[in-house]
Design a protein around this motif. Sequence first.
Motif, mmCIF file in Angstrom:
data_model
loop_
_atom_site.group_PDB
_atom_site.id
_atom_site.type_symbol
_atom_site.label_atom_id
_atom_site.label_comp_id
_atom_site.label_asym_id
_atom_site.label_seq_id
_atom_site.Cartn_x
_atom_site.Cartn_y
_atom_site.Cartn_z
ATOM 1 N N GLN A 77 0.950 -1.166 0.012
ATOM 2 C CA GLN A 77 -0.116 -0.145 0.157
ATOM 3 C C GLN A 77 0.890 1.479 0.003
ATOM 4 O OE1 GLN A 77 -2.436 -0.293 3.549
ATOM 5 N NE2 GLN A 77 -3.943 -1.571 2.435
ATOM 6 N N GLN A 78 1.876 1.226 0.833
ATOM 7 C CA GLN A 78 2.617 2.369 0.771
ATOM 8 C C GLN A 78 3.364 2.700 -0.532
ATOM 9 O OE1 GLN A 78 5.388 1.552 4.157
ATOM 10 N NE2 GLN A 78 4.084 2.573 5.731
ATOM 11 N N VAL A 79 3.849 1.618 -1.107
ATOM 12 C CA VAL A 79 4.305 1.590 -2.542
ATOM 13 C C VAL A 79 3.713 2.534 -3.599
ATOM 14 C CG1 VAL A 79 5.223 0.555 -4.294
ATOM 15 C CG2 VAL A 79 6.496 0.161 -2.192
ATOM 16 N N LEU A 80 2.249 1.712 -3.513
ATOM 17 C CA LEU A 80 1.304 2.222 -4.295
ATOM 18 C C LEU A 80 0.995 3.911 -3.951
ATOM 19 C CD1 LEU A 80 -1.118 -0.752 -4.521
ATOM 20 C CD2 LEU A 80 0.346 0.110 -6.429
ATOM 21 N N ALA A 81 0.873 4.047 -2.565
ATOM 22 C CA ALA A 81 0.608 5.516 -2.514
ATOM 23 C C ALA A 81 1.854 6.346 -2.802
ATOM 24 C CB ALA A 81 0.401 5.346 -0.854
ATOM 25 N N TYR A 82 3.034 5.923 -2.702
ATOM 26 C CA TYR A 82 4.193 6.820 -3.255
ATOM 27 C C TYR A 82 4.199 6.966 -4.558
ATOM 28 C CZ TYR A 82 8.921 8.230 -3.716
ATOM 29 O OH TYR A 82 9.997 9.096 -3.997
ATOM 30 N N ILE A 83 3.818 5.861 -5.288
ATOM 31 C CA ILE A 83 3.809 6.077 -6.683
ATOM 32 C C ILE A 83 2.679 7.147 -7.128
ATOM 33 C CG2 ILE A 83 3.321 4.784 -8.770
ATOM 34 C CD1 ILE A 83 4.487 2.482 -7.679
ATOM 35 N N ALA A 84 1.445 7.069 -6.698
ATOM 36 C CA ALA A 84 0.480 7.988 -6.490
ATOM 37 C C ALA A 84 0.871 9.333 -6.509
ATOM 38 C CB ALA A 84 -0.580 7.584 -5.904
ATOM 39 N N LYS A 85 1.599 9.535 -5.417
ATOM 40 C CA LYS A 85 2.147 10.712 -4.834
ATOM 41 C C LYS A 85 3.148 11.283 -5.842
ATOM 42 C CE LYS A 85 4.152 13.311 -1.208
ATOM 43 N NZ LYS A 85 5.220 13.307 -0.105
ATOM 44 N N VAL A 86 4.034 10.401 -6.310
ATOM 45 C CA VAL A 86 5.136 10.899 -7.299
ATOM 46 C C VAL A 86 4.410 11.396 -8.470
ATOM 47 C CG1 VAL A 86 6.923 10.027 -8.677
ATOM 48 C CG2 VAL A 86 7.006 9.788 -6.168
ATOM 49 N N ALA A 87 3.319 10.379 -9.023
ATOM 50 C CA ALA A 87 2.629 10.807 -10.076
ATOM 51 C C ALA A 87 1.982 12.184 -9.993
ATOM 52 C CB ALA A 87 1.711 9.664 -10.555
ATOM 53 N N ARG A 88 1.221 12.381 -8.786
ATOM 54 C CA ARG A 88 0.669 13.746 -8.810
ATOM 55 C C ARG A 88 1.502 14.856 -8.609
ATOM 56 N NH1 ARG A 88 -1.542 12.318 -4.000
ATOM 57 N NH2 ARG A 88 -0.244 13.461 -2.746
ATOM 58 N N ASP A 89 2.610 14.570 -7.900
ATOM 59 C CA ASP A 89 3.663 15.712 -7.867
ATOM 60 C C ASP A 89 4.273 16.018 -9.501
ATOM 61 O OD1 ASP A 89 3.438 15.932 -5.191
ATOM 62 O OD2 ASP A 89 5.311 14.899 -4.714
ATOM 63 N N GLY A 90 4.471 14.860 -10.272
ATOM 64 C CA GLY A 90 4.944 14.921 -11.667
ATOM 65 C C GLY A 90 3.826 15.989 -12.457
ATOM 66 N N GLU A 91 2.529 15.545 -12.171
ATOM 67 C CA GLU A 91 1.694 16.206 -12.895
ATOM 68 C C GLU A 91 1.531 17.827 -12.588
ATOM 69 O OE1 GLU A 91 -0.752 15.516 -15.108
ATOM 70 O OE2 GLU A 91 0.278 13.491 -15.404
ATOM 71 N N GLN A 92 1.790 18.012 -11.376
ATOM 72 C CA GLN A 92 1.804 19.437 -10.919
ATOM 73 C C GLN A 92 3.143 20.280 -11.376
ATOM 74 O OE1 GLN A 92 1.966 19.747 -6.631
ATOM 75 N NE2 GLN A 92 -0.457 19.142 -6.709
ATOM 76 N N LEU A 93 4.234 19.479 -11.277
ATOM 77 C CA LEU A 93 5.461 20.105 -12.221
ATOM 78 C C LEU A 93 5.348 20.202 -13.436
ATOM 79 C CD1 LEU A 93 8.387 18.429 -9.986
ATOM 80 C CD2 LEU A 93 7.625 20.935 -9.954
ATOM 81 N N LYS A 94 4.387 19.378 -14.324
ATOM 82 C CA LYS A 94 4.167 19.360 -15.616
ATOM 83 C C LYS A 94 3.415 20.805 -15.863
ATOM 84 C CE LYS A 94 1.678 16.180 -17.478
ATOM 85 N NZ LYS A 94 1.009 15.168 -18.083
#
Length: 187
Positions: A77-94
């Motif tokens: 769950q933590q790995v999936l949550a981290y991947i989701a967070k990194v993806a969300r952060d990437g979307e913001q940086l985009k």
Amino acid sequence: MQIQIEVTHAKTGMTHHRPPMQITQRPAELSIQQNPGSVQMSKTDGKLTIDQTEAFADAGLKSIIRRNHEMAAKANQQVLAYIAKVARDGEQLKRIEEPGNKIAMLAKERGRIFEHELAYRQIPSGTEKVRISYEPSQLSVTVNPADVAVNVTPNRPQIDAPRWSVDTYVTQKPDVRITAPRLDRTI
């Protein structure tokens, strides 16, 4: 002239002899035989099962296998949550060209110390965590009744009935008297 006839009638007498009647009877012969009966009882033990696994798990007392499964699931769950967070952060940086300071906002969010709440909690959290099951014992009773044999031999009554007798006798004999007057005639 007159003839007189005197008649004496006969008189009889009777003597009765009546001996008493006797009835005797021996008691009946009675024999009773009884084979012993039997009572057999068998009982299975009752079975009480108390499963406290979940209650112990609330207190942190878990088997190593269960801990490994829980830690693996939590890590997943933590790995999936981290991947989701990194993806969300990437979307913001985009979309960095949009107004607002995206990098400062991400740095502020990552630098924040998470607050922990302390709360009173009961261990185990409820009695429903303890599972109790009970199988009652079974009682089986088998009764073999006793056989009773009753033999009765009756004895017939013995009746002694002597004959009654009557003796007759004459107490007065019959008699006939004829009296005639005397004739004194001279011829």
